[in-house]
Design an enzyme around this catalytic site. Sequence first.
Site, PDB file in Angstrom:
ATOM      1  N   LYS A  16      35.064   7.508  21.922  1.00  0.00           N
ATOM      2  CA  LYS A  16      36.056   7.847  20.886  1.00  0.00           C
ATOM      3  C   LYS A  16      36.727   6.562  20.450  1.00  0.00           C
ATOM      4  O   LYS A  16      37.326   5.858  21.258  1.00  0.00           O
ATOM      5  CB  LYS A  16      37.105   8.800  21.454  1.00  0.00           C
ATOM      6  CG  LYS A  16      37.990   9.435  20.394  1.00  0.00           C
ATOM      7  CD  LYS A  16      37.207  10.385  19.499  1.00  0.00           C
ATOM      8  CE  LYS A  16      37.790  11.778  19.456  1.00  0.00           C
ATOM      9  NZ  LYS A  16      36.865  12.743  18.865  1.00  0.00           N
ATOM     10  N   THR A  61      33.848  13.437  23.319  1.00  0.00           N
ATOM     11  CA  THR A  61      34.725  12.344  22.880  1.00  0.00           C
ATOM     12  C   THR A  61      36.156  12.846  22.743  1.00  0.00           C
ATOM     13  O   THR A  61      37.096  12.083  22.915  1.00  0.00           O
ATOM     14  CB  THR A  61      34.235  11.725  21.551  1.00  0.00           C
ATOM     15  OG1 THR A  61      34.330  12.671  20.495  1.00  0.00           O
ATOM     16  CG2 THR A  61      32.802  11.221  21.673  1.00  0.00           C
ATOM     17  N   HIS A 255      38.749 -21.934   2.893  1.00  0.00           N
ATOM     18  CA  HIS A 255      38.793 -23.119   2.048  1.00  0.00           C
ATOM     19  C   HIS A 255      40.008 -23.120   1.128  1.00  0.00           C
ATOM     20  O   HIS A 255      40.275 -22.135   0.420  1.00  0.00           O
ATOM     21  CB  HIS A 255      37.525 -23.213   1.202  1.00  0.00           C
ATOM     22  CG  HIS A 255      36.274 -23.218   2.016  1.00  0.00           C
ATOM     23  ND1 HIS A 255      36.029 -24.128   3.027  1.00  0.00           N
ATOM     24  CD2 HIS A 255      35.178 -22.406   1.995  1.00  0.00           C
ATOM     25  CE1 HIS A 255      34.844 -23.884   3.564  1.00  0.00           C
ATOM     26  NE2 HIS A 255      34.310 -22.832   2.961  1.00  0.00           N
TER      27      HIS A 255
END
Lengths: 301, 301, 301, 301
Positions: A16, A61, A255
């Site tokens: 889960k 789960t 950058h």
Amino acid sequence: MELTGPIVLSDNRYGKAENRIVRVYRDSARHEIRDVNVSTVLRGDFAAAYTVGDQSEVLPTDTQKQTAYAYAKITGLQPIEEYALALARHFVDRTEPVDSARIEVEEYAWQRVSVDGVPHEHTWTRRGPDVRTATVTVAGEGAAQRAWVIGGVADLVLLKSTGSEFADFLVDEFTVLEPTSDRMLATSLVAQWRFATVDGIDWDAAYTGIRQCLIEVFATQYSKALQQTLFEMGKAALESFPYLAEVRLAAPNKHHFDYDLGRFGLVNRGEVYHADDRPYGLIHATVARADAPDPGPAWTA
Amino acid sequence: MELTGPIVLSDNRYGKAENRIVRVYRDSARHEIRDVNVSTVLRGDFAAAYTVGDQSEVLPTDTQKQTAYAYAKITGLQPIEEYALALARHFVDRTEPVDSARIEVEEYAWQRVSVDGVPHEHTWTRRGPDVRTATVTVAGEGAAQRAWVIGGVADLVLLKSTGSEFADFLVDEFTVLEPTSDRMLATSLVAQWRFATVDGIDWDAAYTGIRQCLIEVFATQYSKALQQTLFEMGKAALESFPYLAEVRLAAPNKHHFDYDLGRFGLVNRGEVYHADDRPYGLIHATVARADAPDPGPAWTA
Amino acid sequence: MELTGPIVLSDNRYGKAENRIVRVYRDSARHEIRDVNVSTVLRGDFAAAYTVGDQSEVLPTDTQKQTAYAYAKITGLQPIEEYALALARHFVDRTEPVDSARIEVEEYAWQRVSVDGVPHEHTWTRRGPDVRTATVTVAGEGAAQRAWVIGGVADLVLLKSTGSEFADFLVDEFTVLEPTSDRMLATSLVAQWRFATVDGIDWDAAYTGIRQCLIEVFATQYSKALQQTLFEMGKAALESFPYLAEVRLAAPNKHHFDYDLGRFGLVNRGEVYHADDRPYGLIHATVARADAPDPGPAWTA
Amino acid sequence: MELTGPIVLSDNRYGKAENRIVRVYRDSARHEIRDVNVSTVLRGDFAAAYTVGDQSEVLPTDTQKQTAYAYAKITGLQPIEEYALALARHFVDRTEPVDSARIEVEEYAWQRVSVDGVPHEHTWTRRGPDVRTATVTVAGEGAAQRAWVIGGVADLVLLKSTGSEFADFLVDEFTVLEPTSDRMLATSLVAQWRFATVDGIDWDAAYTGIRQCLIEVFATQYSKALQQTLFEMGKAALESFPYLAEVRLAAPNKHHFDYDLGRFGLVNRGEVYHADDRPYGLIHATVARADAPDPGPAWTA
């Protein structure tokens, strides 16, 4: 090329993901808070669920979710590493088909509010963007049981406005980059450190110390490339914290391009930058002790 | 536990991530478009950049970017797998310190617009959310050079409103889930399939066919659990496409909860659901041919 | 109902959104940094661009971008309000067709790194998630020119673990919510405050002071509802900062639900919560001085 | 400038945002699905909640949520406009302090799966990224009650590889952009159209027709600027659908820059582009019938 061999289930796991648990400690009027995102992953003898749809060995789960919330009370979340160890051991020890359990925790930081300079007892503001992480794996039964803890920090955004260069690099027919002797260096660091042991660690102190160590090296180490900076950061952490086995660093080179203002008669001496989104350099480095113990499944997603 | 061994650089890699390249084919008035996100990763003899800041063997990530754009012209992007193979081979063959190159491509789909039922020559709408993926690795020199291609689809959101159950699962003291004989099943699938060869494949046909195969199995296979559904999807792809060595599937169980309308005197027979965000089940399965060739570094991030 | 009147262009505006500008001040070895996201919006006599494709009065959005970067040097970003006023005035004064300009700025906070307790001269970490905002509008020519500044903070995540209730509310046939006398209250606040003047304000001090004022009221005001908390926050800001004309607050009620652990024999006295994602309550309040000057176009998106 | 007038609550509103409701129609074996995100907003006599914390006139946002789910059954979601009208009327008619209600709906599209060319009865894939939207406002009691419906589409990503220019624009000292006679034009359109009536409209047909109309004009109209394209799109929709009062369009100019491959000896004739993220042009246009009825609060957020 045609394959004709039998088709088999190989690696599998389930759990889960992203249980958003907040734990308040109310032992006194001065409350404490821990705010986490917990994911559980179980490995074991679950093949029948895949191959014939037999759930008899499958811990739902949903049950894993309930257990994660229950352990926020039973064990608590101070610190998250002990919570994750307890939760992982629960699944391995109490659920017969489970061979190993992996618990991933992200912890979001809160800063106690001050009112007229006095810390408030029960109010906080969220502090980020960096997130504390812990990844705990427990495998095996009884005396053969082993555990691994990986600490970490994610989304730690660092920037230095000087003290960085990039020059003397390899050049080929597609190289147009000019070398620079002074550039801005910025990243959003993901660092993970594997502990050589799970015993006797002051987890909160370790997190605070390692995070600060990484930041200080980023600041003070003159950078000939992000690669070098990352290596020095990992090296310093290993030197300062001898219970660390290895440090893995992943760092985008965010950058910042000097903006061309000369076209408008303006002089730009490293003052105005465009912060670009994409693409970005992406550097990975693992720095380790040569005598580090075997990682086992610690890094296995 | 204190470690005292020497500190060493172990795994490292670097590249330019997320180059957003769009390629238009204008060979006739009827244009074609390929829209991709390309990441390059190089491995090789780059230790000196990390340990002493020596860039002399480092091909800048900016150069990798330029090369990625140049190959969109040189090789083109029809299909992305050939583009990625050519780009990876370029880095391995042409840049001395590079031992292996990994090119990751996401391709975004565009649907040609119809005007009064006639396909328009140069206008499209973006079609998603699913994304085609390719991960190509090339390693080694000359005759010893090897290449691996992993195809895939990400964010393929699938839903079936019946034909799914979850029952007869393991129960413990934290289990409160009720078994169900008829539920909604939904996921956002990430599937990756490793080709047993890089020669003689019709990559576009393979993508279209495998994606459709996975969808059809999801639709038609009665599901006793998402685990079973995933295994059957992978198995069907391997059976239908004998040039596949293995299929890896990762699937969140995007829970849709029956909404309790009985409190308001309304009958809800699987009609009104709450689509929940978090937590979610997360299931991983790898299905493979027993005689699959060695994956080598194909899966190494 | 069929309309047959002529078709006309009514409201229109255009600009360059999300210029990501970073400004470094290098007046001494101790650098300063301001990091912003700037959007420009112009209104004026641009109808011909829409109706007949005539660009002769259209200042390109690319030019607006260049100007935004140039003013990061010319005016600088200390503070963002003065930058935005100067940039807006530039467009209104220098570009004939422009009647009014609106500049929206988000500023990202950076925290100076400490090394061995000493502030570092040129290194920072990003601090969030809250963002400082400024929205500046300038309209009109010469002596008739007017300007408005709206300051603000976005994504300020606040949480109090007690001192909040919700009870005695209206009940109808769809009401199942139980009243509570002690709940967690959390939000991600977006607040905007309109200044009654643009002259003589110490913008940085205003931002710091108003933000802290809002936080302190959230902490100390006992809450009978998020509505009440927002009103008190806005009222306190107006009382403490008499140059403010009005405060607008938008606040999601980020629900934290007590987790039911009683099913497992555990007592949960406001200790374990589920932080839910969606849905969420969403409360808007505007608190104003009765003698506030006319907002004009200050709030017009 | 110091204000001293009394502090008052001015505009206020509240509701439950982002209820994620899925509705399945099971009238036959061939199921239908509607998948929505619903937000409710109420305005009325709620001042006491803000100023003194009195909830007696406040319908909880939780109740609004329950009602939104209940109406997915009572009225259903075919189409979303009728659902939103019914839900809004419920709040205005049944909750005494409510003066007006606004219901915002996003609808996510699903495409029925085909298996061996046959449409499957209960399985779909998500189709995007564009989203259908509806914003409904109901205000007033009894015979004086009025209602407004705004339809729309969001995140409709359009791209044409030619048939677009940008030239002859205003030039100043910050202008460096070169005119172009052939460029790529791409956007992610948000369009909203206000209906002149709420009676007798086939909402699904209107959505499909207006969306297609906008797409066709984008494709076929030669573009001298995105401004012109938007105006023509809105104009065509008004001409084709005389029950529309006005169309509002917001469109980022998603810049695709020709990549400079000449440095590498390669010719790039509009073939290879960099798709940039930020900044982007952002154009807004409202196109209306001169005889459109008063919008009232239809556009009031």
